[in-house]
Enzyme design. Structure first.
Site, PDB file in Angstrom:
ATOM      1  NE  ARG A 249       0.272  -0.024  -2.427  1.00  0.00           N
ATOM      2  CZ  ARG A 249       1.294   0.343  -3.195  1.00  0.00           C
ATOM      3  NH1 ARG A 249       2.104  -0.595  -3.679  1.00  0.00           N
ATOM      4  NH2 ARG A 249       1.524   1.615  -3.472  1.00  0.00           N
TER       5      ARG A 249
ATOM      6  CG  HIS B 168      -2.975   0.818   4.949  1.00  0.00           C
ATOM      7  ND1 HIS B 168      -2.315   0.696   3.746  1.00  0.00           N
ATOM      8  CD2 HIS B 168      -3.138   2.149   5.162  1.00  0.00           C
ATOM      9  CE1 HIS B 168      -2.101   1.905   3.233  1.00  0.00           C
ATOM     10  NE2 HIS B 168      -2.592   2.804   4.080  1.00  0.00           N
TER      11      HIS B 168
ATOM     12  CE1 TYR C 170       2.192   5.643   5.540  1.00  0.00           C
ATOM     13  CE2 TYR C 170       3.024   6.492   3.463  1.00  0.00           C
ATOM     14  CZ  TYR C 170       2.234   5.597   4.162  1.00  0.00           C
ATOM     15  OH  TYR C 170       1.496   4.664   3.493  1.00  0.00           O
TER      16      TYR C 170
ATOM     17  NE  ARG D 174       1.693   1.077   1.547  1.00  0.00           N
ATOM     18  CZ  ARG D 174       2.630   0.968   0.610  1.00  0.00           C
ATOM     19  NH1 ARG D 174       3.521   0.006   0.689  1.00  0.00           N
ATOM     20  NH2 ARG D 174       2.682   1.819  -0.402  1.00  0.00           N
TER      21      ARG D 174
ATOM     22  CE  LYS E  22      -2.819   1.176  -4.231  1.00  0.00           C
ATOM     23  NZ  LYS E  22      -3.333   2.458  -3.687  1.00  0.00           N
TER      24      LYS E  22
ATOM     25  CG  HIS F  25       3.940   6.080  -2.111  1.00  0.00           C
ATOM     26  ND1 HIS F  25       4.173   6.648  -0.882  1.00  0.00           N
ATOM     27  CD2 HIS F  25       2.924   5.198  -1.922  1.00  0.00           C
ATOM     28  CE1 HIS F  25       3.345   6.144   0.005  1.00  0.00           C
ATOM     29  NE2 HIS F  25       2.584   5.259  -0.593  1.00  0.00           N
TER      30      HIS F  25
END
Length: 298
Positions: free
Chosen positions: A148, A242, A277, A245, A172, A268
């Protein structure tokens, strides 16, 4: 009210381990609703509001052309706040208990093609000097690792291990993950470190990627960098970190990577996030299928 907000901020930081950026966003949303409530209902204590008041805020946001995505994010902040108040027994029921999120149209993020990626990287083949070497490494690192933008900006020199060809990024909710980097990226890192060491001033020397003034990069800088380079080779409306990504994930899936591996690389927490995706890889698979099958060529 301020006591509860302070306690909520501590809760997000210490228990939930949210990033400073996320905590600030949550608190700004709560402050925004608090201001609205004071003006329209002459009420300072938002711990005792009803859903009608929140609904009025939602209507005012929509009237101000705030997108449904942004409205849902603001309401998510409020939900978290009232959930905290429930947990600490400040309230008995959340005013958002029966709230349903606003509908959001599905927007398919179109990744860069392999041809577009090659065109940009070929343009940067013979880079010289600190800024050009840094820019090429940033684009290649985003494309080959799927990190990210925030993870790239906050990457520290201590977390780049050239001997093992790995980097450690902070994702995150402060989740760390170690990512492999390709040999070509390790070589670029070595070149960048030499150029970086030639800077006269390094204010934020802990961080890997710096401006020529020795300062840590910011998010708008990275966005402008990506948009600038890809504007020369792509007519896609959205050209951002992004999208790189998305490109990383899509190209891996197109070339046979399994979904669980891509999930781990992207950081994730659930497979559902990664499945977004698969749409792009299915488009590619459909094209290959039609080209390869005898009936598809008729």
């Amino acid at each position: 009210m301020s006591t509860n907000k302070d306690a909520f901020r501590d809760y997000l930081s210490l228990e939930k381990k949210y990033s400073p950026h996320t905590i600030t966003a949550y608190c700004n949303d709560i402050n925004s609703f608090e201001s609205f409530n004071k003006i329209h209902f002459d009420q300072e204590n938002i711990e005792r509001v009803n859903y009608g008041q929140i609904r009025n805020w939602i209507v005012s946001l929509v009237d101000d052309s705030v997108s449904n995505v942004s409205v849902n994010r603001k309401i998510s902040s409020l939900k978290a706040f009232y959930k905290f108040l429930l947990k600490t027994k400040q309230i008995e029921v959340s005013p958002l208990l029966k709230h349903k999120a606003l509908k959001i149209p599905k927007i398919i993020q179109i990744p860069f093609s392999e041809k577009e990626m090659t065109a940009v990287l070929d343009q940067m083949q013979n880079t010289v000097g600190f800024e050009e070497v840094r820019n090429k490494l940033i684009i290649d690192l985003l494309y080959t690792t799927g990190v990210r933008r925030a993870e790239l900006i906050h990457l520290k020199m201590d977390n780049v291990n050239l001997s093992s060809s790995t980097i450690k990024v902070l994702g995150k909710r402060n989740k760390e993950r170690i990512l492999p980097v390709l040999p070509i990226i390790s070589d670029q890192f070595s070149l960048y470190v030499k150029e970086r060491n030639s800077l006269l001033v390094m204010v934020d020397d802990d961080y890997c990627f710096l401006t020529k003034k020795g300062l840590k990069l910011n998010e708008s800088f990275v966005y402008r960098l990506i948009n600038s380079y890809f504007s020369t080779v792509s007519e896609k409306v959205k050209k951002s970190p992004h999208i790189l990504r998305h490109t990383f994930a899509t190209h891996l899936l197109n070339n046979g990577a399994d979904l669980n591996s891509v999930k781990e690389l992207l950081g994730h927490s659930s497979l559902a996030s990664t499945q977004v995706y698969t749409h792009n890889s299915l488009v590619e698979l459909n094209n290959i299928y039609k080209d390869a099958h005898p009936r598809g060529r008729k």
